[in-house]
Motif scaffolding. Structure first.
Motif, PDB file in Angstrom:
ATOM      1  N   GLY A  57      35.499  -4.929  34.963  1.00  0.00           N
ATOM      2  CA  GLY A  57      36.864  -4.473  35.184  1.00  0.00           C
ATOM      3  C   GLY A  57      37.028  -3.793  36.534  1.00  0.00           C
ATOM      4  N   LEU A  58      36.065  -2.962  36.910  1.00  0.00           N
ATOM      5  CA  LEU A  58      36.115  -2.324  38.233  1.00  0.00           C
ATOM      6  C   LEU A  58      36.051  -3.366  39.345  1.00  0.00           C
ATOM      7  N   LEU A  59      35.233  -4.391  39.148  1.00  0.00           N
ATOM      8  CA  LEU A  59      35.122  -5.450  40.148  1.00  0.00           C
ATOM      9  C   LEU A  59      36.434  -6.216  40.282  1.00  0.00           C
ATOM     10  N   LEU A  60      37.044  -6.559  39.159  1.00  0.00           N
ATOM     11  CA  LEU A  60      38.326  -7.266  39.199  1.00  0.00           C
ATOM     12  C   LEU A  60      39.415  -6.423  39.845  1.00  0.00           C
ATOM     13  N   ALA A  61      39.441  -5.134  39.519  1.00  0.00           N
ATOM     14  CA  ALA A  61      40.449  -4.248  40.102  1.00  0.00           C
ATOM     15  C   ALA A  61      40.263  -4.131  41.613  1.00  0.00           C
ATOM     16  N   ALA A  62      38.998  -4.048  42.057  1.00  0.00           N
ATOM     17  CA  ALA A  62      38.734  -3.922  43.496  1.00  0.00           C
ATOM     18  C   ALA A  62      39.166  -5.169  44.256  1.00  0.00           C
ATOM     19  N   ILE A  63      38.972  -6.341  43.656  1.00  0.00           N
ATOM     20  CA  ILE A  63      39.274  -7.590  44.355  1.00  0.00           C
ATOM     21  C   ILE A  63      40.753  -7.943  44.252  1.00  0.00           C
ATOM     22  N   PHE A  64      41.262  -8.024  43.016  1.00  0.00           N
ATOM     23  CA  PHE A  64      42.592  -8.589  42.798  1.00  0.00           C
ATOM     24  C   PHE A  64      43.712  -7.553  42.807  1.00  0.00           C
ATOM     25  N   ALA A  65      43.386  -6.279  42.599  1.00  0.00           N
ATOM     26  CA  ALA A  65      44.416  -5.242  42.607  1.00  0.00           C
ATOM     27  C   ALA A  65      44.439  -4.481  43.927  1.00  0.00           C
ATOM     28  N   VAL A  66      43.271  -3.970  44.326  1.00  0.00           N
ATOM     29  CA  VAL A  66      43.215  -3.181  45.565  1.00  0.00           C
ATOM     30  C   VAL A  66      43.187  -4.082  46.792  1.00  0.00           C
ATOM     31  N   GLY A  67      42.351  -5.145  46.736  1.00  0.00           N
ATOM     32  CA  GLY A  67      42.211  -6.010  47.897  1.00  0.00           C
ATOM     33  C   GLY A  67      43.369  -6.968  48.081  1.00  0.00           C
ATOM     34  N   LEU A  68      43.602  -7.837  47.114  1.00  0.00           N
ATOM     35  CA  LEU A  68      44.642  -8.858  47.236  1.00  0.00           C
ATOM     36  C   LEU A  68      46.024  -8.388  46.787  1.00  0.00           C
ATOM     37  N   ARG A  69      46.066  -7.325  45.995  1.00  0.00           N
ATOM     38  CA  ARG A  69      47.328  -6.759  45.492  1.00  0.00           C
ATOM     39  C   ARG A  69      48.133  -7.776  44.665  1.00  0.00           C
ATOM     40  N   TRP A  70      47.410  -8.592  43.914  1.00  0.00           N
ATOM     41  CA  TRP A  70      48.078  -9.550  43.036  1.00  0.00           C
ATOM     42  C   TRP A  70      48.500  -8.908  41.716  1.00  0.00           C
TER      43      TRP A  70
END
Length: 314
Positions: free
Chosen positions: A148-161
């Motif tokens: 979950g932390l990995l997904l949040a870092a990539i798709f929420a914080v990084g890509l902002r999807w």
């Protein structure tokens, strides 16, 4: 089938009684005293005794249990020690959040698990089989909170999807609700999809080698009909037991994943209650969670009986 339903429902009565006894006993024997947290270090013995009497902690354990069961049977799970909020109201307010997260995660786990398991079983030993097996092993090894932390870092914080935190009720916005549960549901359902995929592959490989499958193919039936109408139905019989366990795992894992994405579900409520030693709140949450698990187990038992006539009582 009716006899199976009656037998399963009657078997739940002693189970629920045992769960209620264990839940009440364990929470009542927690170290420390909630009255100490409420009164504080500056409280007098009279204030301490008054608080214990108001909370009912000065009554015998058996009498407190009987009083709790009597009210719980009417839907009254008591009142919080710290904010005077009814436990049933607090639990029912947070339950839709946890239930929606668990439901979406279960759908993801079933869809991905079935697809990967069937694809691997149709081509045993192929690259697809090896990739599916490796992915299943990888999925079961990764903790859901780390994923979950990995997904949040990539798709929420990084890509902002997707949003990194928070929960949008479905009544407010369907799109907002789906976006808010997407990442936590994927993180939660990944490990369960891996377990389901392994079980589906194993069951499908065995079923596809049966004589009636060869006979169906010899009759000229299409591969789609052979796989989904004949093979999959019989392969799902052992998968149902795994599915019941995985839904229970998802429900428990949701309490942890909620902390990663700052979702105010039952997990947040439970952690707060444990920190405050809010015994009525802990008891209410545990009882509701157990009731959900029991209902899921009953549903899977009935589904197993529907798929496997041998499991039905004669």
């Amino acid at each position: 089938m009716l006899r199976l339903i009656v037998q399963r429902v009657l078997a739940l009565v002693p189970l629920l009684f045992l769960v209620s006894v264990l839940t009440f006993s364990f929470t009542s024997l927690l170290p420390g005293d909630p009255a100490d947290l409420i009164v504080g270090q500056q409280g007098t013995p009279e204030q301490y005794a008054l608080v214990r009497h108001r909370l009912g902690l000065d009554q015998p354990l058996v009498e407190r249990y009987a009083h709790w069961v009597e009210h719980a049977a009417r839907g009254d799970l008591g009142t919080s020690f710290f904010n005077s909020v009814k436990v049933s109201d607090a639990v029912m307010q947070r339950l839709p959040v946890t239930a929606s997260l668990t439901a979406v995660a279960a759908l993801i786990a079933i869809a991905v698990g079935l697809a990967a398991g069937i694809a691997a079983a149709l081509r045993p030993g192929s690259a697809v089989d090896r990739i599916a097996t490796l992915g299943a092993t990888f999925g079961q090894a990764i903790p859901n909170f780390w994923f979950g932390l990995l997904l949040a870092a990539i798709f929420a914080v990084g890509l902002r999807w997707f949003p990194a935190t928070g929960f949008t009720p479905i009544s407010t916005s369907v799109g907002g609700w789906l976006a808010s549960v997407a990442l936590p549901a994927i993180a939660l359902g990944f490990a369960s999809s891996a377990a389901i995929a392994r079980q589906v592959r194993s069951a499908m490989v065995g079923v596809l080698q049966q004589d009636y499958i060869r006979a169906a193919r010899a009759q000229g039936l299409s591969s789609r009909r052979v796989i989904f109408r004949h093979a999959l139905k019989n392969a799902l019989v052992p998968v149902v037991a795994v599915l019941s366990f995985q839904i229970t795992v998802l429900l428990g894992g949701a309490l942890i994943v909620e902390q990663v994405f700052a979702i105010n579900g039952l997990g947040t409520l439970a952690i707060t209650a444990v920190r405050q030693q809010d015994i009525p709140m802990i008891q209410g949450i545990v009882l509701v969670m157990v009731a959900i698990v029991v209902v899921v187990q009953l549903a899977t038992d009935l589904l197993y009986g529907f798929l496997n006539p041998k499991a039905r009582p004669s």
